[in-house]
Design a protein around this motif. Structure first.
Motif, PDB file in Angstrom:
ATOM      1  N   TRP A   1       0.714  -1.510   0.009  1.00  0.00           N
ATOM      2  CA  TRP A   1       0.000   0.057   0.180  1.00  0.00           C
ATOM      3  C   TRP A   1       1.001   1.317  -0.097  1.00  0.00           C
ATOM      4  CZ3 TRP A   1      -0.263   4.237   3.409  1.00  0.00           C
ATOM      5  CH2 TRP A   1      -1.252   5.097   3.311  1.00  0.00           C
ATOM      6  N   LEU A   2       2.018   1.161   0.704  1.00  0.00           N
ATOM      7  CA  LEU A   2       2.823   2.421   1.018  1.00  0.00           C
ATOM      8  C   LEU A   2       3.626   2.578  -0.253  1.00  0.00           C
ATOM      9  CD1 LEU A   2       3.979   4.533   3.142  1.00  0.00           C
ATOM     10  CD2 LEU A   2       5.574   2.917   3.260  1.00  0.00           C
TER      11      LEU A   2
ATOM     12  N   THR B   1       1.046   4.238  -2.789  1.00  0.00           N
ATOM     13  CA  THR B   1       0.901   5.402  -2.455  1.00  0.00           C
ATOM     14  C   THR B   1       1.861   6.260  -2.495  1.00  0.00           C
ATOM     15  OG1 THR B   1      -0.942   4.444  -0.577  1.00  0.00           O
ATOM     16  CG2 THR B   1       0.060   6.840  -0.161  1.00  0.00           C
ATOM     17  N   LEU B   2       3.088   6.016  -2.251  1.00  0.00           N
ATOM     18  CA  LEU B   2       4.272   6.982  -2.688  1.00  0.00           C
ATOM     19  C   LEU B   2       4.412   7.408  -4.045  1.00  0.00           C
ATOM     20  CD1 LEU B   2       6.984   5.566  -0.189  1.00  0.00           C
ATOM     21  CD2 LEU B   2       5.313   7.409   0.241  1.00  0.00           C
TER      22      LEU B   2
ATOM     23  N   ILE C   1       1.124   9.780  -4.923  1.00  0.00           N
ATOM     24  CA  ILE C   1       1.074  11.057  -4.280  1.00  0.00           C
ATOM     25  C   ILE C   1       1.938  12.010  -5.157  1.00  0.00           C
ATOM     26  CG2 ILE C   1       0.004  10.671  -2.031  1.00  0.00           C
ATOM     27  CD1 ILE C   1       2.981  10.811  -0.913  1.00  0.00           C
ATOM     28  N   ARG C   2       2.761  11.680  -5.765  1.00  0.00           N
ATOM     29  CA  ARG C   2       3.903  12.452  -6.207  1.00  0.00           C
ATOM     30  C   ARG C   2       3.682  12.298  -8.005  1.00  0.00           C
ATOM     31  NH1 ARG C   2       9.383   9.945  -4.293  1.00  0.00           N
ATOM     32  NH2 ARG C   2       8.120   7.979  -4.534  1.00  0.00           N
ATOM     33  N   PHE C   3       3.366  11.255  -8.456  1.00  0.00           N
ATOM     34  CA  PHE C   3       3.617  11.096  -9.975  1.00  0.00           C
ATOM     35  C   PHE C   3       2.081  10.762 -10.850  1.00  0.00           C
ATOM     36  CE2 PHE C   3       7.716   9.703  -8.111  1.00  0.00           C
ATOM     37  CZ  PHE C   3       8.165  10.999  -8.469  1.00  0.00           C
TER      38      PHE C   3
END
Lengths: 344, 248
Positions: free
Chosen positions: B97-98, B101-102, B105-107
């Motif tokens: 999940w992380l 998510t990472l 949220i950025r790309f």
């Protein structure tokens, strides 16, 4: 995440990572709320609302429900806040964090979410164990009631006992088929002899044994349905109903221990979040809030020591107070936060 | 240097910001096949940023919690082994999940490609739920070995997809944001290594009907993978412990 330390251009500081973490936390707490509604249903459905079911449910609900706890039970008060949710969002950052702080804050969420999930899971198992004690209490009350004046007829008495057991909605097919056979046989025996003979007679002793066996089998069936079984070295046929309940509660010592360990870890992590989020700049305020939370974390961890003294652990686990322990600590933490905010 | 820019859109409809943000791309243009994460409208290139979670991100969170719910329904945590299995499985799904998510949220920007990727990631989450029902410790029973093997494969699939997503973004970022591109390049490589590790775990387990000894994975992890991915490796890291007892 390690790469972002070397390349801040692709870091998380200006992203909505905090929002995502917060939402996931809320969803995890929501999962706990679903489980709680199931427990409420399980506790109330068989016998309806009673004084004890109310106390138990209040305890389970306050484990996650907040300052306006009765609102969960009284529709008049519609405002409901969740303590865990509230404590978490009170220590969540509201402004942009530093690069390292942001990393630590995000990474601490793994142990935090694990602790949170285990906390909710542990509280459910403990609540179910309390539910078992509540059901056994009803059964014992029924056994006393059938011999009280005005005494119901023997057939009516057995019927009452039978309906109390069927109200428990025990899934006997889940590893309790032997217990079901024994319960049926005991009820059959009870219907063929005087239900309440004169005390001191041989029939009285026989009936007492039947009652004790009945409670013992119901106890074993209730715990088996929760997938909690005694170790193979223990011969449960040699134990009376109280000893049997005590033995099952000893099996639950592990759940009791990890519940308070993760509660303590959660409190420690809340302290860490408080420091990282820097919601308030005043040092005295921060120091007081931290000190209170650390003390509470230590006191929660110290409750694990009860497991070394079985009677103490047994009394605590069969009392609804256990469900309020974490709630009270959360409330104390929040109160300290509010107090220091207002005064310093 | 601040490289991000929050997306603000004006609309005649007073929609909540979340909807505006998430639908921003579709309001102004048809859904593109693939979208660049770089915003060049104000001269200097910046990354597009959302101020709130998008609906597809929330939908992904639901799959996480559904996974958790399925695992909880099939496992009672009343002994040390069950607790170990629970934390191990949580590690697998949480770090997946992380990682997703990472990236998001950025790309991530709404496009056909992103939607397909998200569908595959959702499929991986369903796969975890399926394997999770057989995730028991410390002994892996013969009938449960398939679950651990498929878990390794799903993890490999999830990470290779992330490597692909980062690589494709690299094409857009490389010409205008050199330093950021280098970071993305390393991230993609790390995901490739992680994928290889998971495939190796799977291959080794098929070959030996077991999992690699701890030191192999430990060395690979410590030397080649970023600290966060070291923790991310907790999935097969947990499997290692199972493997040890299994081999005994």
């Amino acid at each position: 995440m390690g790469v972002t330390c070397a390349f801040p251009e692709i870091g998380f500081q200006d992203t909505h990572l905090n929002v995502r973490m917060g939402l996931l936390t809320m969803i995890i707490i929501g999962e706990g709320v679903i489980a709680i509604t199931r427990i409420v249903n399980k506790t109330v459905r068989p016998g309806g609302w009673t004084k004890w079911s109310f106390v138990h449910i209040l305890g389970v609900t306050t484990s996650v429900v907040g300052h306006y706890t009765p609102s969960a039970l009284l529709p008049v008060l519609t405002k409901r806040q969740y303590l865990l949710w509230q404590v978490y969002f009170d220590v969540s950052p509201r402004c942009r964090l530093g690069r390292l702080t942001q990393q630590i804050w995000a990474q601490l969420h793994f142990p935090f979410h694990v602790a949170l999930i285990l906390l909710l899971e542990g509280s459910q198992i403990l609540a179910l164990a309390l539910d078992v004690t509540l059901k056994l209490k009803y059964l014992k009350e029924t056994l006393v009631f059938v011999c009280e004046e005005p005494r119901p007829s023997a057939d009516r008495g057995v019927e009452l006992i039978q309906s109390t057991i069927s109200d428990m909605e025990i899934p006997f097919s889940r590893g309790a088929t032997q217990e079901w056979a024994s319960i049926s046989s005991i009820l059959e025996d009870l219907s063929h002899q005087p239900l309440c003979p004169e005390p001191g007679t041989s029939s009285w002793i026989f009936t007492e044994d039947l009652f004790s066996d009945l409670v013992g089998n119901v106890t074993a069936a209730l715990f088996s349905s929760m997938d909690i079984n005694p170790s193979k070295q223990v011969d449960i046929s040699l134990l009376d109903s109280r000893q049997l309940l005590q033995m099952y509660m000893t099996v639950l010592d592990f759940v009791y221990a990890y519940f308070f360990v993760v509660a303590s870890i959660s409190m420690g992590l809340f302290t860490a979040f408080l420091v990282l989020s820097r919601r308030h700049r005043r040092r005295l305020y921060l120091g007081l809030s931290m000190a209170t939370r650390i003390l509470l974390a230590i006191s929660l961890a110290s409750l694990v020591s009860f497991t070394s003294h079985s009677p103490l652990a047994y009394s605590f686990m069969t009392s609804p107070v256990i469900l309020y322990a974490f709630t009270l600590t959360l409330l104390t933490g929040q109160s300290a936060l509010r107090f220091s905010y207002l005064h310093f | 240097m601040f490289t991000g820019r929050t997306v603000h859109r004006k609309s005649c409809l007073q929609l909540p910001r979340r909807l505006l943000d998430s639908d921003a791309d579709s309001h102004h243009a048809p859904l593109s096949w693939i979208a660049s994460p770089v915003d060049k409208t104000n001269g200097s290139p910046r990354f597009f940023r959302y101020s709130d979670a998008t609906p597809i991100e929330l939908f992904f969170d639901l799959f996480f919690v559904a996974n958790l719910s399925t695992f909880t329904a099939t496992h009672e945590i009343n002994n040390m082994n069950a607790l170990g299995a629970y934390i191990g499985f949580l590690g697998v799904i949480w770090f997946t999940w992380l990682q997703v998510t990472l990236f998001d949220i950025r790309f991530a920007r709404d496009s056909v490609f992103e939607r397909i990727c998200k569908a595959i990631q959702l499929g991986a989450m369903v796969g975890f739920a399926s394997a999770g029902t057989r995730f028991t410790t410390p002994r892996v029973l013969d009938e449960n070995v398939w679950a651990f093997q498929s878990l390794s494969l799903i993890l490999a699939g999830s990470r290779v997809l992330l490597a692909l997503q980062y690589s494709i973004n690299l094409v857009f970022i490389q010409p205008c944001m050199k330093t950021a591109a280098r970071g993305i390049y390393y991230t993609a490589i790390l995901f490739c290594i992680t994928t290889l590790l998971y495939v190796a775990v799977r291959g080794y387990s098929v070959h030996q009907r077991n999992f690699p000894p701890p030191d192999v994975l430990h060395r690979c992890t410590l030397h080649s993978i970023q600290p966060m991915d070291f923790v991310q490796i907790y999935g097969p890291y947990g499997l290692r412990f199972l493997a040890l007892s299994y081999s005994q």
